[in-house]
Design an enzyme around this catalytic site. Structure first.
Site, mmCIF file in Angstrom:
data_model
loop_
_atom_site.group_PDB
_atom_site.id
_atom_site.type_symbol
_atom_site.label_atom_id
_atom_site.label_comp_id
_atom_site.label_asym_id
_atom_site.label_seq_id
_atom_site.Cartn_x
_atom_site.Cartn_y
_atom_site.Cartn_z
ATOM 1 N N GLY A 77 0.773 -1.162 -0.065
ATOM 2 C CA GLY A 77 -0.093 0.077 0.033
ATOM 3 C C GLY A 77 0.766 1.144 -0.078
ATOM 4 N N PHE A 114 2.639 9.445 3.468
ATOM 5 C CA PHE A 114 3.727 9.509 4.059
ATOM 6 C C PHE A 114 5.012 8.369 3.616
ATOM 7 C CE2 PHE A 114 1.173 12.474 6.865
ATOM 8 C CZ PHE A 114 1.265 13.635 6.352
ATOM 9 N N VAL A 141 4.611 0.927 1.550
ATOM 10 C CA VAL A 141 4.901 -0.414 2.410
ATOM 11 C C VAL A 141 4.810 -1.591 1.496
ATOM 12 C CG1 VAL A 141 3.994 -1.783 4.308
ATOM 13 C CG2 VAL A 141 3.460 0.830 4.094
ATOM 14 N N LYS A 183 8.555 -0.227 5.567
ATOM 15 C CA LYS A 183 7.974 0.915 5.396
ATOM 16 C C LYS A 183 9.058 1.847 4.820
ATOM 17 C CE LYS A 183 5.380 4.528 8.157
ATOM 18 N NZ LYS A 183 4.762 4.842 9.388
ATOM 19 N N ASP A 186 -3.255 8.772 16.504
ATOM 20 C CA ASP A 186 -3.813 8.382 15.205
ATOM 21 C C ASP A 186 -4.391 7.204 15.251
ATOM 22 O OD1 ASP A 186 -4.509 9.085 12.516
ATOM 23 O OD2 ASP A 186 -2.576 8.169 11.948
#
EC number: 2.7.11.22
Length: 352
Positions: free
Chosen positions: A25, A29, A32, A47, A143
């Site tokens: 995905g 920012f 991955v 990541k 988050d």
């Protein structure tokens, strides 16, 4: 964690240690990937942090990534994602994590799955255990949302994506209010609060619990103003007596006095113990809002049914691309199927 502390290591040789297997995905920012550690044969997720804004990286440092690394290095808990390695040069940084099979957003949206009260209790128990650990270390996640709650092949839930996480506790420290995805953002953040605590995470937990029960986002606002309107229309407009200091917040706006809907009429299948937990999480006054430790002591977690063991929790029955196709059809969107579909079109959105 030896790799994280290493300095002057050749980035190319470090990167070659990992064989990319799949694109998982891409977010605002980071990108991955699923990969295999050639040294250990372990499946991991990498990541890759995108180049930061010029102002952030003008000295060659991506501070968001460094903050995430620093925090994760200090954390060790079954319900917190594990950072295995980190390498990079200047503002290009790659973080290596445990590979996780799926996330809670996928589980919620997979309509072929039945989520029982015991399943939901298990997800909430693991979420709150991870959050209690964080808060005891004076760290806010900031988050929390379903796709940041990852699940491994054994059904163990782990809090992930610490890019917005922050230490808290200094009485004079001022924070930004532009944190937390809007649908899970607490009223004090929406009113521009610059000083806040664990309540911002706990409100998000309430929204996630509601989403598990309803199988759709609970308060999906289109703007900050619309988000507040939805909150007050649903839960009632708080008074200054219920929430002292509300009208003094920087971005406070007076709202019409909505009566709200009693929680038992929204969550019609919920028992009194679950409604009590929801009420604690959706308390408007952040100082009186339920903490993670208080939530774990609620009778909801000691009453029957017992939480489902992780290895017995439901797993997605269909592929990610099939799930997305089903969601598009539900929205009345026709997608043309083609041979050799671009991998980006079918990639799972997964944040670490």
């Amino acid at each position: 964690m030896e790799g994280i502390a290493a300095r002057g290591v050749d980035v190319r040789s470090r990167a070659k240690q990992y064989e990319k297997l799949d694109f998982l995905g891409e977010g605002q920012f980071a990108t991955v990937y699923k990969a295999r550690d050639k040294n250990t044969d372990r499946i991991v997720a990498i990541k890759k942090i995108k180049l930061g804004h010029r102002a952030e990286a003008n000295d060659g440092i991506n501070r968001t990534a460094l903050r995430e690394i620093k925090l994760l290095q200090e954390l060790s808990h079954p319900n917190i994602i594990g950072l295995l390695d980190a390498f990079g040069h200047k503002s290009n940084i790659s973080l290596v994590f445990d590979f996780m099979e799926t996330d809670l957003e996928v589980i919620i949206k997979d309509t072929s799955l039945v989520l029982t009260p015991a399943h939901i209790k298990s997800y909430m128990l693991m979420t709150l255990q991870g959050l209690e650990y964080l808060h005891h270390l004076w760290i806010l996640h900031r988050d929390l949302k379903p796709n940041n709650l990852l699940l491994d092949e054994n059904g163990v839930l782990k809090l992930a994506d610490f890019g917005l996480a922050k230490s808290f506790g200094s009485p004079n420290r001022i924070y930004t209010h532009q944190v937390v995805t809007r649908w899970y953002r607490s009223p004090e953040l929406l009113f521009g609060a610059r000083m806040y605590g664990v309540g911002v995470d706990m409100w998000a937990v309430g929204c996630i619990l509601a989403e598990l029960l309803l199988r759709v986002p609970f308060l999906p606002g289109d703007s900050d103003l619309d988000q507040l309107t939805r909150i007050f229309e649903t839960l009632g407009t708080p008074t200054e007596e219920q929430w002292p200091g509300m009208s003094s917040l920087p971005d406070y706006v007076a709202f019409k006095s909505f009566p709200g809907t009693p929680l038992h009429l929204i969550f019609i299948a919920a028992g009194d113990d679950l409604l009590e937990l929801l009420q604690g999480l959706f308390t408007f006054n952040p100082c009186a809002r339920c903490t993670a430790s208080q939530a774990l002591r609620k009778r909801y977690f000691s009453n029957r049914p017992a939480p489902t063991p992780g290895n017995l929790l439901p797993r997605p029955n269909c592929s990610i691309e099939a799930l997305k196709e089903q969601q598009n059809l539900n929205l009345g969107i026709k997608r043309k199927r083609t041979e050799g579909m671009d991998q980006k079109d079918i990639a799972k959105k997964l944040s670490f």
